[in-house]
Design an enzyme around this catalytic site. Structure first.
Site, PDB file in Angstrom:
ATOM      1  N   PHE A 468       0.796  -1.230   0.000  1.00  0.00           N
ATOM      2  CA  PHE A 468       0.000   0.000   0.000  1.00  0.00           C
ATOM      3  C   PHE A 468       0.826   1.277   0.000  1.00  0.00           C
ATOM      4  CE2 PHE A 468      -1.944  -3.153   3.061  1.00  0.00           C
ATOM      5  CZ  PHE A 468      -2.631  -3.860   2.087  1.00  0.00           C
ATOM      6  N   HIS A 469       1.939   1.286  -0.751  1.00  0.00           N
ATOM      7  CA  HIS A 469       2.801   2.467  -0.769  1.00  0.00           C
ATOM      8  C   HIS A 469       3.080   3.006  -2.174  1.00  0.00           C
ATOM      9  CE1 HIS A 469       4.583   0.636   3.183  1.00  0.00           C
ATOM     10  NE2 HIS A 469       3.413   1.221   3.390  1.00  0.00           N
TER      11      HIS A 469
END
Length: 554
Positions: A468-469
């Site tokens: 999730f980056h």
């Protein structure tokens, strides 16, 4: 209520909430904050373990998917993104990590003046309220809480002690600039509740008379007078409205939607915009390029003892106990979330700083936020910290409601493939080390049959997922693919900045939420400084008659 503001900020996420607070703080300027999602009133947002409840929520999560990725067996990877006050800080895994000193020094060495570790450290400290107390790199007076995990779990202890036996130093603070070590993470929680940027920054500011928050308002495009941004068109309840900016429009829509919004507004690669008959405002080839992300490889194990969160969640009585513990003491599994243990170390010789990171969780499931397994399971999730693979974000239509094409190109370089293979092998070394070995019954994934480099790489391609980056799609710099300068102003345009994860030239070595808060803190200072300069005087804008808008602002 005025329909003209000094500043219009697009996106009430990790960065936008910070900007809304800081830009309205002195009372001198009017600020309008646009957010596509609703306020953060859903209870599970605020309970740390509620991460699983928001991971696929259709109201609070954009629920994006990547294009089929050739490096991942042509799988489409699920990319959750927050669509709510606080953005991803309202749905993330709560890990409080800044990254390494070397990350920021590399930004400065690439020509981005003012972004070295010594320059950004004051903004990290300004934002932080750390329960470890004051220190040379820690802050204790900021709005964002960094809370230590006080409870000790036997599985996490086994993980930590195994790493120590392998020579990794024990650490109680991963955020001093030198991350190498193993220990418990600090979390963005406060008194057993999530401390999102909506909680830390927006809620204290929301009643200011000079701040207007408009929820469920999806930005459609930025409007320009020549090369100066002066308004944003947004859609709400099926109608379109325009809000004007006397000074600046600031995009904080995230690494996927800030480049999308620029492209829809005529700022981006000219060939792409021409394809969709979008009038060109500024040819910037780098808008949407340079996409980077951390690919996580989730290795799962069955535990010899019923001490995992899987066991807690499968038992009605233990679930009741967990609920009562949180309700009366704001402690226990509900107050911690998913991941407790962290580890930063090097697995290849040429790395000068840690090249992998672990998220150690006391549960196991087929996917992050998914239903837990019917056995006592736990997860060691490992990711490469500085991937070389680069992807892109590109519009596929002139329709703002059509998600863009997102292609991460995971594992497209030899170094990335080497490190994920080495990460899997290092995980197995941890699992075979005394303090953890006695707690392991079997390796569930990838399973002992995966032994060769080819077999391990195939496992990574088939089961790897985002942590999730996504970052880097409006990169800061002065090279041909740079989108913003070191003050985050879009090249060749006036009155327009980007302030979010997309401005990172290279991805930081760790979780991105706290670095984005720092970026927004620093950006707010620069914006307020520039507002005092005569060369950035107020723009004359003509109000349009859209009085209906007032009823939609909150």
């Amino acid at each position: 209520m005025s329909l003209i503001y000094d500043f219009v900020v697009v996106g009430a996420g990790s960065a936008g909430c910070v900007l809304a607070n800081r830009l309205s703080e002195n009372g001198r300027y009017s600020v309008c904050l646009l957010e596509a999602g609703p306020p953060d009133r859903y209870p599970w947002i605020h309970i740390p373990i509620g991460y699983a409840k928001t991971m696929f929520h259709p109201v609070y999560n954009w629920g994006f998917y990547t294009d089929p990725d050739p490096g991942m067996n042509n799988r489409r990877i699920y990319w959750p993104r927050g669509k709510v006050w606080g953005g991803c800080s309202s749905i993330n895994g709560l890990i409080y990590i800044r990254g390494q000193q070397a990350d920021y020094d590399a930004w400065a060495d690439a020509g981005n003046e003012g972004w070295a570790w010594k320059d950004v450290l004051p903004y990290f400290r300004r934002s932080e309220n750390n329960d470890l107390g004051p220190g040379p790199t820690r802050g204790t007076d900021g709005p964002l809480s960094a809370s230590s995990i006080k409870a000790r779990h036997p599985l996490t202890e086994g993980f930590i002690n195994a790493a120590v036996e392998l020579g990794v130093p024990r650490s109680r603070d991963f955020n001093s600039g030198d991350q190498e070590g193993v220990g418990y993470y600090q979390l963005t929680t406060r008194n057993g509740l999530r401390c999102s940027t909506a909680v830390a920054y927006l809620k204290p500011a929301q009643k200011r008379s000079n701040l207007t928050i408009i929820s469920q308002a999806k930005a459609q495009r930025v409007l320009f007078e020549g090369t100066r941004a002066n308004a944003v068109v947004y859609e709400q309840n099926g109608q379109q409205f325009t809000v004007k900016a006397k000074r600046e429009v600031v995009l904080s829509a995230g690494a996927l939607q800030s480049p999308q919004l620029l492209q829809l507004s005529g700022v981006g690669p000219s060939e792409l915009l021409q394809k969709f008959s979008i009038p060109l405002v500024k040819d910037l080839p780098g808008v949407g390029e340079n996409l980077q992300d951390h690919l996580q490889i989730r290795m799962m194990y069955e535990c010899t003892r019923p001490i995992t969160t899987n066991d807690e969640l499968r038992s009605p009585w233990r679930k009741l106990r967990m609920g009562l513990q949180w309700l009366f003491t704001r402690s226990g599994p509900l107050a911690i979330g998913i991941n407790q243990g962290g580890l930063f170390t090097k697995v290849i010789e040429q790395s000068k700083t840690p090249d992998i990171q672990y998220h150690f969780g006391t549960l196991s499931a087929d996917s992050a936020g998914g239903k837990v397994h019917p056995f006592s399971g736990f997860t060691m999730s490992v990711c490469q910290l500085r991937p070389e693979s680069r992807g892109y974000v590109r519009i596929v239509s002139a329709d703002p409601n059509q998600p863009p094409s997102m292609q991460p190109n995971y594992l497209s370089t030899e170094l990335d493939r080497q490190i994920v293979i080495a990460g899997v092998r290092y995980t197995r070394k941890l699992a075979a080390t005394g303090p953890l070995k006695d707690l392991i019954k079997r390796e569930h994934l990838p399973g002992i049959e995966a032994q060769s480099d080819e077999q391990i790489l195939e496992f990574c391609r088939q089961y790897g997922a985002t942590i999730f980056h996504p970052s880097g799609t409006c990169k800061m710099g002065s090279d041909p693919l740079a989108v913003v300068d070191s003050r985050l102003r879009v090249h060749g345009l006036q009155g327009l900045r980007v302030v979010d994860c997309s401005i990172m030239p290279t991805l930081v070595s760790g979780n991105t939420n706290v670095p984005v808060v720092m970026i927004a803190e620093k950006a707010s200072t620069m914006i307020l400084e520039d507002a005092l300069k005569p060369s950035l005087a107020t723009v004359n804008v003509n109000p349009t008659k859209t009085s209906e808008l007032c009823a939609h602002a909150s």
